[in-house]
Motif scaffolding. Structure first.
Motif, PDB file in Angstrom:
ATOM      1  N   SER A 279      15.986 -23.964 -19.841  1.00  0.00           N
ATOM      2  CA  SER A 279      16.993 -23.031 -20.368  1.00  0.00           C
ATOM      3  C   SER A 279      18.313 -23.735 -20.631  1.00  0.00           C
ATOM      4  O   SER A 279      18.994 -23.472 -21.621  1.00  0.00           O
ATOM      5  CB  SER A 279      17.208 -21.870 -19.394  1.00  0.00           C
ATOM      6  OG  SER A 279      16.017 -21.148 -19.204  1.00  0.00           O
TER       7      SER A 279
ATOM      8  N   ASP B  85      16.528 -16.037 -17.953  1.00  0.00           N
ATOM      9  CA  ASP B  85      16.951 -17.211 -18.731  1.00  0.00           C
ATOM     10  C   ASP B  85      18.293 -17.025 -19.420  1.00  0.00           C
ATOM     11  O   ASP B  85      18.975 -17.988 -19.759  1.00  0.00           O
ATOM     12  CB  ASP B  85      15.881 -17.561 -19.767  1.00  0.00           C
ATOM     13  CG  ASP B  85      14.590 -18.019 -19.108  1.00  0.00           C
ATOM     14  OD1 ASP B  85      14.669 -18.853 -18.197  1.00  0.00           O
ATOM     15  OD2 ASP B  85      13.513 -17.516 -19.489  1.00  0.00           O
TER      16      ASP B  85
ATOM     17  N   GLU C 191      11.072 -20.990 -25.325  1.00  0.00           N
ATOM     18  CA  GLU C 191      10.965 -21.573 -23.979  1.00  0.00           C
ATOM     19  C   GLU C 191       9.766 -20.966 -23.269  1.00  0.00           C
ATOM     20  O   GLU C 191       9.671 -19.753 -23.128  1.00  0.00           O
ATOM     21  CB  GLU C 191      12.250 -21.292 -23.174  1.00  0.00           C
ATOM     22  CG  GLU C 191      12.151 -21.794 -21.735  1.00  0.00           C
ATOM     23  CD  GLU C 191      13.378 -21.460 -20.883  1.00  0.00           C
ATOM     24  OE1 GLU C 191      14.458 -21.196 -21.443  1.00  0.00           O
ATOM     25  OE2 GLU C 191      13.240 -21.442 -19.646  1.00  0.00           O
TER      26      GLU C 191
HETATM   27 MG   LIG Z   1      14.305 -21.004 -17.859  1.00  0.00          MG
END
Ligand SMILES: [Mg+2]
Ligand SMILES: Nc1nc2c(ncn2[C@@H]2O[C@H](COP(=O)(O)OP(=O)(O)O)[C@@H](O)[C@H]2O)c(=O)[nH]1
Lengths: 314, 139
Positions: free
Chosen positions: A57, A93, A142
């Motif tokens: 992140s 995140d 991600e």
């Molecule tokens: Mg993350």
């Protein structure tokens, strides 16, 4: 005005609504995706994968700012796991995303896996389609970061960044896990910590050992410090280099075509599975079958054959 | 498929304790919800922008700094301006009864005071989201 009409007028709420509509597979979502699919070009899709806590992140946040500085618009999808016990999820995140400009320029969406196990949610690649159709130049994805290797990312992205940390173990482990095969760019993040040079050396020699076409892309290994913004420019450069390289040598097209093929097979598999199970559900008592197998009157292999013969042949 | 409740939890203002809100986040997740946690020191525009992008049913904020009479209205105003007035806003804080009435009159759906059991907020959220109806047409 319908939500889709607002979407075409670049209304952010409409974009968010449509993402949920697709994510929840609400009535008509396939038709809607079909509509949006026509507007999707060949924008850049980047995947960031690696173990939990590696700094994915943090790197996403840094990369977003690089793209923005280059005048690009970016949409991010960050996937976190759904709890198999409660069905709920804690999506955290966003905490690492700092000083983002308005959503027209940078859009961020958290997603729960909702039962999928390959590192993404089942709908992730469809959401990427929605984002591209809305007009974002770049989609950054991600992955969850809990599985061994999260292979789904290969089918959802053009360029995959694998993130490791000095604590990730030795290069042999990385090789065993198949990380070399899925990386286009390798990152050793948290290079401020001891052990990163060692791991990089090991990874470099491991990469050397693998038989490679000399004309193929040479996987770069980059030591970064996400929190200190160190070497992020290099990472950014390598991502763009990989993109340019694959677009020039036809690899980009070949990979996208492969993804399309897999997508069709996937759609068909889901369709057949759903229909077959629906048919069975109306006509077969699983309880009875399980009893028969459990008490030795039947076996699962014969039952599979019989059910397929009875209901599967059309 | 039954839709999952999505809720954004945020901590506006300057006080730096996030333990309480993390406990709530875990409780909501264990109740089957998708919880988007945004961290500390969020401004009202940041909170509402995040809520819109995440398409949440509700925003929950924890305000322990005593600034509830400015922060809640600021978030409501931001929601209205950005066309997100249908999102349920609730929160927790040390708020006297009269001020709770005032805030609820302004459009805050519910204010919980310290010590309220998390089951109560879970029940509240399920009911409030269940009552939300949308007649918008997608296509
Ligand atoms: Mg993350
Ligand atoms: N020491 C150090 N910590 C970092 C670095 N990059 C990220 N972190 C920290 O590592 C933790 C996990 O980062 P995060 O980006 O959430 O990891 P993710 O789980 O892979 O997304 C956070 O506390 C970050 O601040 C780095 O380069 N060095």
């Amino acid at each position: 005005m319908t939500v889709l009409e607002k979407f075409y007028q670049r209304d952010i709420r409409a974009l968010s609504r449509i993402i949920s509509f697709v994510e929840n597979r609400e009535e008509g979502y396939r038709q809607l995706l079909g509509e949006l699919y026509r507007m999707v070009g060949h924008g850049l899709r980047i995947g960031i994968t690696g173990p939990p806590g590696a700094g994915k992140s943090t790197l996403v946040n840094r990369l977003v700012h690089r793209f923005v500085a280059d005048g690009k618009t970016v949409a991010v999808i960050a996937v976190d796991p759904t709890s198999p016990f409660s069905g709920g999820a804690l999506l955290g995140d966003r905490v690492r995303m700092q000083e983002f400009p308005a959503a027209e320029q940078v859009y961020f969406r958290s997603m729960a896996t909702r039962g999928a196990t390959g590192g993404l949610a089942a709908a992730t690649d469809n959401i990427a389609v929605v984002m591209e159709a809305f007009g974002y130049d770049v989609v950054l994805i991600e992955t969850v970061g809990v599985g061994q290797v999260e292979l789904d990312i290969i089918d959802a992205c053009d360029t995959v960044v694998v993130t490791l940390v000095p604590e990730s173990g030795d290069a042999v482990q990385a090789m065993k896990a198949g990380l070399m095969e899925i990386s286009d760019v390798m990152v050793i993040n948290k290079a401020d910590r001891p052990g990163s040079e060692n791991l990089i050396d090991e990874l470099k020699s491991a990469l050397h050992l693998q038989k490679r076409d000399p004309d193929a892309w040479q996987i770069p290994i980059i030591a970064t410090e996400g929190i200190n913004d160190k070497n992020i420019d290099l990472l950014y450069e390598k991502i763009l280099e990989h993109d340019a390289f694959t677009r020039n040598n036809g690899r980009f097209d070949a990979h996208r075509r492969e993804q399309i093929k897999k997508k069709i097979i996937n759609i068909l598999r889901n369709r057949f599975q759903r229909e077959f199970l629906d048919t069975l559900a109306g006509q077969v008592s699983f309880e009875q079958i399980v009893d028969d197998i459990y008490y030795g009157r039947q076996n699962p292999f014969q039952v599979g054959e019989d059910l397929y013969d009875a209901f599967g042949r059309k | 498929m039954a839709e999952k409740i999505r809720v954004l939890l945020a901590k506006p203002g300057l006080d730096g304790h996030d333990r309480g809100i993390k406990v709530i986040a875990a409780a909501f997740r264990d109740a089957g919800m998708e919880v988007i946690y945004t961290g500390l020191r969020q401004t009202p525009p940041m909170i509402v922008d995040a809520a819109i992008q995440e398409d949440v049913d509700a925003i929950g904020v924890s305000i322990l700094s005593g600034a509830h009479m400015t922060l809640f209205p600021a978030i409501l105003k931001e929601m209205k301006e950005k066309g997100a007035g249908d999102i349920i806003l609730f929160g927790g804080g040390i708020v006297p009864d009269e001020e709770i009435k005032e805030l609820e009159a302004l459009g805050v759906a519910k204010v919980f005071t310290p010590g309220a059991p998390t089951e109560e907020s879970i029940r509240f959220l399920r009911e409030a989201v269940g009552k939300k109806k949308s007649d918008e047409k997608i296509m």
